[in-house]
Design an enzyme around this catalytic site. Structure first.
Site, PDB file in Angstrom:
ATOM      1  N   PRO A  49       0.818  -1.211   0.000  1.00 45.70           N
ATOM      2  CA  PRO A  49       0.000   0.000   0.000  1.00 45.70           C
ATOM      3  C   PRO A  49       0.854   1.264   0.000  1.00 45.70           C
ATOM      4  O   PRO A  49       2.039   1.194   0.337  1.00 45.70           O
ATOM      5  CB  PRO A  49      -0.800  -0.089   1.305  1.00 45.70           C
ATOM      6  CG  PRO A  49      -0.517  -1.398   1.895  1.00 45.70           C
ATOM      7  CD  PRO A  49       0.652  -1.988   1.225  1.00 45.70           C
ATOM      8  N   PRO A  50       0.282   2.411  -0.356  1.00 50.72           N
ATOM      9  CA  PRO A  50       1.053   3.655  -0.387  1.00 50.72           C
ATOM     10  C   PRO A  50       1.583   4.013   0.996  1.00 50.72           C
ATOM     11  O   PRO A  50       0.943   3.740   2.004  1.00 50.72           O
ATOM     12  CB  PRO A  50       0.029   4.701  -0.821  1.00 50.72           C
ATOM     13  CG  PRO A  50      -1.140   3.966  -1.327  1.00 50.72           C
ATOM     14  CD  PRO A  50      -1.119   2.616  -0.745  1.00 50.72           C
ATOM     15  N   GLY A  51       2.749   4.594   1.013  1.00 51.16           N
ATOM     16  CA  GLY A  51       3.288   5.106   2.266  1.00 51.16           C
ATOM     17  C   GLY A  51       3.893   4.083   3.203  1.00 51.16           C
ATOM     18  O   GLY A  51       4.163   4.368   4.350  1.00 51.16           O
ATOM     19  N   THR A  52       4.117   2.875   2.705  1.00 52.92           N
ATOM     20  CA  THR A  52       4.679   1.867   3.593  1.00 52.92           C
ATOM     21  C   THR A  52       6.196   1.847   3.527  1.00 52.92           C
ATOM     22  O   THR A  52       6.833   1.003   4.145  1.00 52.92           O
ATOM     23  CB  THR A  52       4.152   0.459   3.242  1.00 52.92           C
ATOM     24  OG1 THR A  52       4.185   0.305   1.832  1.00 52.92           O
ATOM     25  CG2 THR A  52       2.750   0.283   3.748  1.00 52.92           C
ATOM     26  N   GLY A  53       6.779   2.727   2.762  1.00 45.56           N
ATOM     27  CA  GLY A  53       8.237   2.834   2.772  1.00 45.56           C
ATOM     28  C   GLY A  53       8.921   2.089   1.641  1.00 45.56           C
ATOM     29  O   GLY A  53      10.053   1.656   1.785  1.00 45.56           O
ATOM     30  N   LYS A  54       8.278   1.968   0.503  1.00 45.62           N
ATOM     31  CA  LYS A  54       8.905   1.251  -0.607  1.00 45.62           C
ATOM     32  C   LYS A  54      10.080   2.045  -1.177  1.00 45.62           C
ATOM     33  O   LYS A  54      11.150   1.495  -1.418  1.00 45.62           O
ATOM     34  CB  LYS A  54       7.860   0.966  -1.698  1.00 45.62           C
ATOM     35  CG  LYS A  54       6.757   0.041  -1.221  1.00 45.62           C
ATOM     36  CD  LYS A  54       5.782  -0.320  -2.312  1.00 45.62           C
ATOM     37  CE  LYS A  54       4.890   0.826  -2.704  1.00 45.62           C
ATOM     38  NZ  LYS A  54       4.014   1.311  -1.623  1.00 45.62           N
ATOM     39  N   HIS A 108     -24.336  10.112  20.790  1.00 43.05           N
ATOM     40  CA  HIS A 108     -23.927   9.259  19.670  1.00 43.05           C
ATOM     41  C   HIS A 108     -22.573   8.595  19.967  1.00 43.05           C
ATOM     42  O   HIS A 108     -22.438   7.380  19.864  1.00 43.05           O
ATOM     43  CB  HIS A 108     -23.840  10.104  18.386  1.00 43.05           C
ATOM     44  CG  HIS A 108     -23.418   9.343  17.174  1.00 43.05           C
ATOM     45  ND1 HIS A 108     -24.286   9.019  16.159  1.00 43.05           N
ATOM     46  CD2 HIS A 108     -22.221   8.830  16.802  1.00 43.05           C
ATOM     47  CE1 HIS A 108     -23.638   8.343  15.213  1.00 43.05           C
ATOM     48  NE2 HIS A 108     -22.367   8.221  15.584  1.00 43.05           N
ATOM     49  N   GLU A 109     -21.623   9.411  20.358  1.00 42.99           N
ATOM     50  CA  GLU A 109     -20.281   8.860  20.589  1.00 42.99           C
ATOM     51  C   GLU A 109     -20.272   7.910  21.786  1.00 42.99           C
ATOM     52  O   GLU A 109     -19.623   6.862  21.749  1.00 42.99           O
ATOM     53  CB  GLU A 109     -19.262   9.991  20.808  1.00 42.99           C
ATOM     54  CG  GLU A 109     -19.055  10.898  19.594  1.00 42.99           C
ATOM     55  CD  GLU A 109     -18.556  10.165  18.363  1.00 42.99           C
ATOM     56  OE1 GLU A 109     -17.926   9.098  18.495  1.00 42.99           O
ATOM     57  OE2 GLU A 109     -18.814  10.640  17.238  1.00 42.99           O
ATOM     58  N   ASP A 151     -20.724   5.630   9.762  1.00 41.29           N
ATOM     59  CA  ASP A 151     -20.941   4.355  10.455  1.00 41.29           C
ATOM     60  C   ASP A 151     -21.651   3.377   9.527  1.00 41.29           C
ATOM     61  O   ASP A 151     -21.303   2.199   9.453  1.00 41.29           O
ATOM     62  CB  ASP A 151     -21.819   4.566  11.697  1.00 41.29           C
ATOM     63  CG  ASP A 151     -21.172   5.512  12.694  1.00 41.29           C
ATOM     64  OD1 ASP A 151     -19.934   5.633  12.655  1.00 41.29           O
ATOM     65  OD2 ASP A 151     -21.916   6.124  13.490  1.00 41.29           O
TER      66      ASP A 151
HETATM   67  P1  ADP Z   1       5.965   4.451  -0.603  1.00 45.30           P
HETATM   68  O1  ADP Z   1       7.069   4.585  -1.585  1.00 45.30           O
HETATM   69  O2  ADP Z   1       5.711   3.049  -0.153  1.00 45.30           O
HETATM   70  O3  ADP Z   1       4.695   5.137  -0.973  1.00 45.30           O
HETATM   71  P2  ADP Z   1       7.703   6.069   0.964  1.00 45.30           P
HETATM   72  O4  ADP Z   1       8.921   5.257   0.949  1.00 45.30           O
HETATM   73  O5  ADP Z   1       7.648   7.227   0.063  1.00 45.30           O
HETATM   74  O6  ADP Z   1       6.434   5.179   0.742  1.00 45.30           O
HETATM   75  O7  ADP Z   1       7.462   6.531   2.466  1.00 45.30           O
HETATM   76  C1  ADP Z   1       7.165   7.844   2.798  1.00 45.30           C
HETATM   77  C2  ADP Z   1       7.748   8.196   4.136  1.00 45.30           C
HETATM   78  O8  ADP Z   1       7.120   7.445   5.180  1.00 45.30           O
HETATM   79  C3  ADP Z   1       9.208   7.868   4.263  1.00 45.30           C
HETATM   80  O9  ADP Z   1       9.996   8.891   3.780  1.00 45.30           O
HETATM   81  C4  ADP Z   1       9.381   7.680   5.758  1.00 45.30           C
HETATM   82  O10 ADP Z   1       9.571   8.912   6.400  1.00 45.30           O
HETATM   83  C5  ADP Z   1       8.045   7.140   6.194  1.00 45.30           C
HETATM   84  N1  ADP Z   1       8.088   5.690   6.345  1.00 45.30           N
HETATM   85  C6  ADP Z   1       7.347   4.795   5.675  1.00 45.30           C
HETATM   86  N2  ADP Z   1       7.604   3.545   6.073  1.00 45.30           N
HETATM   87  C7  ADP Z   1       8.559   3.630   7.018  1.00 45.30           C
HETATM   88  C8  ADP Z   1       9.261   2.667   7.814  1.00 45.30           C
HETATM   89  N3  ADP Z   1       9.023   1.363   7.713  1.00 45.30           N
HETATM   90  N4  ADP Z   1      10.183   3.136   8.678  1.00 45.30           N
HETATM   91  C9  ADP Z   1      10.424   4.445   8.791  1.00 45.30           C
HETATM   92  N5  ADP Z   1       9.808   5.381   8.077  1.00 45.30           N
HETATM   93  C10 ADP Z   1       8.873   5.005   7.203  1.00 45.30           C
HETATM   94 ZN    ZN Z   2     -20.820   7.220  14.726  1.00 49.87          ZN
END
Ligand code: ADP
Ligand code: ZN
Length: 614
Positions: free
Chosen positions: A211-216, A431-432, A508
């Site tokens: 997924p996006p943002g996982t540090g690829k 609600h909450e 919800d």
């Molecule tokens: P992707 O390429 O998967 O979309 P990114 O490599 O661009 O994600 O990650 C964006 C930022 O999120 C990184 O620069 C880092 O700061 C943070 N990040 C994501 N995963 C990690 C991780 N496993 N450890 C430390 N930082 C992380």
């Molecule tokens: Zn709710």
């Protein structure tokens, strides 16, 4: 497969013609107007008597007699020549006069006093201009397209020198499995001879999937950093967007550049933008297809032991062209998943190192409160917290900052001046609390960490921060159903207390429906269908779209089944709240007055003597 003609010179872009046009005009201007004007000596027309006077004064040095005019040059005391002309007069004494004053006559007046200078002016300057334009052009193009002067092919890839922005595996928290899978590549890049001795060939391409943002991207950089090799990176979309019609050329250049720097890592982000299945749909894209073909050709073209290793990232592996995944190309896939509890703790700690933190930070709690967050989101949370600390005039980041910024990142900023009317505030409070109370009463549901009823910029009027005690990979049918009941708690409380329902439950409803659908169509948790797959998940990393794979008649039954499940969950929520109506009042009152309630306060009130008798 279309093979690109490698020797075909790409057409130069238009601007160069424009530059040459300007240079040409400048040359014309110089030669026709400016030089003749500069070169020609200024000749003043004077009277014949003036001429005779000058001779008498011994100032005249040369005289040239023409058919109807006389040209002459005088020199003043400084030796500066002046050019004059006068009308022809039939003067028989002139010759003897000139002789008497020793004037050279009959000779030609040099019209171009400095031949060498004029040569320089008329040829040297234009040449200089051409040279300058040439240099300028190659610099402009070079900047855009890489090194190598006037190469118009367009090269790609920024070069990252191994120093500077160097990342190592220490910067990547968690993701142990992915690191393990990539260690071999690092080892190969550091000791290629060990491998070549045996004859082992390293994989050419590795696909990082997740997924996006996982540090690829981070992971790819870290691989280059660990192996201490250059890192080239380019996004798949750049191939197609930056230079329309040049995608294939860019691929070629990227590889040319990389091969020169081998061993090195080439990182292609969002490879799905160029690597989509080629026959998918009607709107095929020639450009993209050519780019992909070129990529495949290049990958086949270099040997495994050339030292160029391509890492590519995608969050939609299922859309990739199978040709890209076959052996010899991206034959390895390394999953880079959302971090688990331990992973999140580690990521919090890695990022915390870059900030000044209070000494007592409960990372475990933070990680539990951010289930499902990606590494990028956690990085963002820590940064938001530091900003908040500065706003608050503190010198280090506190636990409170971090908790607040989790809410900010997940639910949006607090809307400071959005005021809820007392009536609305009351509804939101009930609600909450409805959600939380239902969750607390179902032993297996997660207790809340905090509830706030401050409006958020995202539009949420209240926010419940849940903290899972342990993280589970498997969900039982009971868990799933209980989760649904918790989602129903908000609306149920509204109905019980006010006898009226609001639009506040839209989110919800969406979520409860999603769970119910998944239970019926994918998890085989309904009595009617049992273990029958009714949907396939087509996009597992981006939200998880799914497509129904059953007849329309069955799909009707599915809807009925989903509806029944939700109905049951709602009834259960209502029943739980009815049984605890006193506590519902008490808790909602507290939240209404305080706007915030923590997990401890909540449990305290819940376990105390009843204040109200239902
Ligand atoms: P992707 O390429 O998967 O979309 P990114 O490599 O661009 O994600 O990650 C964006 C930022 O999120 C990184 O620069 C880092 O700061 C943070 N990040 C994501 N995963 C990690 C991780 N496993 N450890 C430390 N930082 C992380
Ligand atoms: Zn709710």
């Amino acid at each position: 497969m279309i093979k690109q003609d490698r020797n075909r010179k790409p057409k130069p872009p238009k601007p160069i013609l424009f530059y040459y046009g300007i240079a040409f005009l400048v040359v014309l201007l110089l030669n026709w107007i400016i030089f003749p004007y500069l070169m020609k000596p200024k000749v003043e027309e004077v009277s014949y008597s003036f001429f005779l006077d000058k001779i008498e004064n011994n100032e005249v040095t040369n005289v040239e007699m023409e058919e109807n005019q006389i040209l002459f040059i005088t020199k003043d005391s400084m030796g500066i020549p002046y050019y004059y002309k006068t009308g022809y007069v039939n003067d028989p004494e002139l010759v003897s006069l000139l002789r008497a004053h020793n004037v050279e006559f009959g000779g030609v007046i040099p019209r171009q006093p400095n031949y060498f200078l004029s040569l320089i002016l008329s040829y040297g300057i234009p040449l200089l201009i051409f040279w300058w334009i040439g240099r300028k052009m190659s610099k402009v193009l070079g900047d855009k397209m890489g090194q190598g002067g006037l190469s118009l092919g367009g090269s790609a890839g920024k070069i990252y020198v191994p120093t500077g922005d160097k990342k190592t595996f220490k910067d990547v928290a968690g993701q142990e499995e992915a690191k393990e899978a990539l260690r071999e590549i690092i080892d190969y890049l550091s000791h290629p001879d060990r491998y070549s001795e045996i004859g082992a060939r390293c994989p050419k391409g590795v696909l990082l999937v997740g997924p996006p943002g996982t540090g690829k991207t981070l992971m790819a950089k870290a691989v280059a950093g660990e192996a201490n090799v250059p890192f080239f990176s380019i996004a798949g979309s750049e191939f197609v967007e930056m230079f329309v019609g040049r995608g294939a050329a860019r691929v070629r250049d990227l590889f040319d550049q990389a091969k020169k720097k081998a061993p090195c890592i080439v990182f292609i982000d969002e490879i799905d933008t160029i690597g989509k299945k080629r026959d998918a749909g009607i709107n095929t894209n020639d450009e993209r297809e050519q780019t992909l073909n070129q990529l495949l050709t290049e990958m086949d073209g270099f040997d495994g032991d050339s030292g160029v290793i391509i890492l590519a990232a995608t969050n939609r592996p299922e859309t990739l062209d199978p040709a890209l995944l076959r052996p010899g190309r991206f034959d390895r896939q390394v999953p880079v998943e959302l971090p688990d509890l331990q992973g999140r703790i580690a990521i919090f700690k890695v990022h915390a190192k870059n900030y000044k933190m209070d000494t007592h930070i409960d990372y475990h709690l933070l990680a539990r409160a951010t289930a499902g967050a990606s590494g990028a989101e956690i990085a963002n949370i820590v940064n938001e917290a530091s900003l908040r600390a500065v706003r608050m005039g503190r010198t280090s980041v506190s636990q409170e900052d971090l908790e607040e910024s989790i809410e900010v990142v997940i639910a949006g900023h607090q809307k400071k001046n959005a005021i809820l009317s007392p009536e609305e505030k009351k509804i939101v409070a009930y609600h909450e609390i409805g959600h939380a109370l239902v969750a607390a009463k179902q032993t297996k549901s997660a207790p809340i960490h905090k509830i706030t009823i401050i409006p958020r910029t995202s539009g949420a009027l209240g926010y419940t921060m849940q903290v899972e005690e342990t993280e589970k990979s498997l969900m039982t049918k009971t868990d799933a159903f209980n989760k649904m009941v918790t989602f129903c708690g908000g609306r149920a409380a509204e109905e019980i207390i006010f006898g009226e329902i609001t639009t506040g439950a839209a989110n919800d409803i969406e979520r409860v429906t999603k769970i119910a659908r998944a239970m019926v169509t994918r998890f085989g948790m309904s009595d009617t269908f049992g273990m029958m797959a009714l949907e396939t998940n087509t996009n597992m990393y981006l939200g998880g779209d799914s497509t129904l794979i059953c007849s329309s008649k069955t799909s009707e039954l599915v809807d009925r089944e989903v509806q029944n499940l939700i109905q049951a969950a709602y009834q259960k929520a209502k029943q739980l709240l009815m049984e605890n109506k006193g506590k519902l009042h008490e808790l909602a009152e507290f939240l209404y007055n305080e706007e915030t309630i923590t997990g401890e306060q909540f449990m305290e009130i819940l376990n105390s003597e009843n204040k109200y008798t239902a």
